[in-house]
Scaffold this active site. Sequence first.
Site, PDB file in Angstrom:
ATOM      1  CG  ASN A  74      -8.791  -4.826  -2.123  1.00  9.57           C
ATOM      2  OD1 ASN A  74      -9.401  -4.460  -1.900  1.00  9.57           O
ATOM      3  ND2 ASN A  74      -8.355  -3.767  -1.169  1.00  9.57           N
ATOM      4  CE  LYS A 130     -12.629  -0.492  -7.940  1.00  6.05           C
ATOM      5  NZ  LYS A 130     -11.779  -0.949  -8.045  1.00  6.05           N
ATOM      6  CG  ASP A 144      -2.177   0.550   0.903  1.00  7.54           C
ATOM      7  OD1 ASP A 144      -2.104   1.716   0.359  1.00  7.54           O
ATOM      8  OD2 ASP A 144      -2.909   0.030   0.767  1.00  7.54           O
ATOM      9  CG  ASP A 196       1.937   5.242  -6.682  1.00  7.44           C
ATOM     10  OD1 ASP A 196       1.393   4.565  -6.612  1.00  7.44           O
ATOM     11  OD2 ASP A 196       2.187   6.306  -6.521  1.00  7.44           O
ATOM     12  CE1 TYR A 221     -14.224   3.166  -7.159  1.00  5.67           C
ATOM     13  CE2 TYR A 221     -16.315   2.452  -7.355  1.00  5.67           C
ATOM     14  CZ  TYR A 221     -14.884   2.322  -6.590  1.00  5.67           C
ATOM     15  OH  TYR A 221     -15.082   1.537  -5.668  1.00  5.67           O
TER      16      TYR A 221
END
Length: 255
Positions: A91, A164, A38, A64, A160
């Site tokens: 994720n 997705k 992360d 990153d 977004y």
Amino acid sequence: MNQDFAGRTAIVTGAAHGFGRAISLAFATRGAAVWACDVIADELAETERICREAGGQCSTRVVDVRDKAAVDRFATDAAAAGGCVHILVNNAGGVLGQVGRPLEEVRPEEWQAIFDVNVTAAFHFAQAVAPGMKAAQFGRIINISSGAGLGISLTGIQAYASAKAAQIGLTRQLAHELGPWGITVNNVAPGFVRSNPSTERQWEAYGEARQRALVEGIALKRLGTVEDIAAGVLFFASESARWITGQVLSIDGGR
């Protein structure tokens, strides 16, 4: 259902909190050697501590996911430690602090940033682990999309919803490309879960009436938990899902 991952190495991206932390913990407590990354260093360290205190193996690194060179280094180190990366969970993603605005007000760099973290990063990680998975004739890639990728985004953020949906397309394409090597590629599409600071802000912004309406629109009449999402990931990574690929599992309580 066999969910013993002893001898498996799993990469989990976006592991500082929320889904990523729950997924890391779920794999670690079932025997996998977890490599979690992360950009939030302090919360990532907490994920490692939680996994180790639960008796699991977890190595963490600040990465990153938009930086291909950093992705490649991380994947190489994880593979070297375990012989191969057997499981990849893409994720990392989200809205990067953006809020819904009219189409004409969205700057090009804002649109691109969301695509980079939600789609391009998943592509780069898959690209990094694929050679090792092919050599092993085994692999599990699980991408974390969103109900927004199957419909519209509650956030109102155009990039977004689009990113997705694109990630789901990538999942299906890679499933057919990598299938001949025994590699499955699947997607989990969560419904609304209060899992991180962004979703907490979103929940509070709804106000009591919209919160109540959202829950009432769910068949099971409750919001999901991070453990609900982790359970779907474990299933796709398990031997029980060995003949399942290119699929999207909506974990949303029934919409």
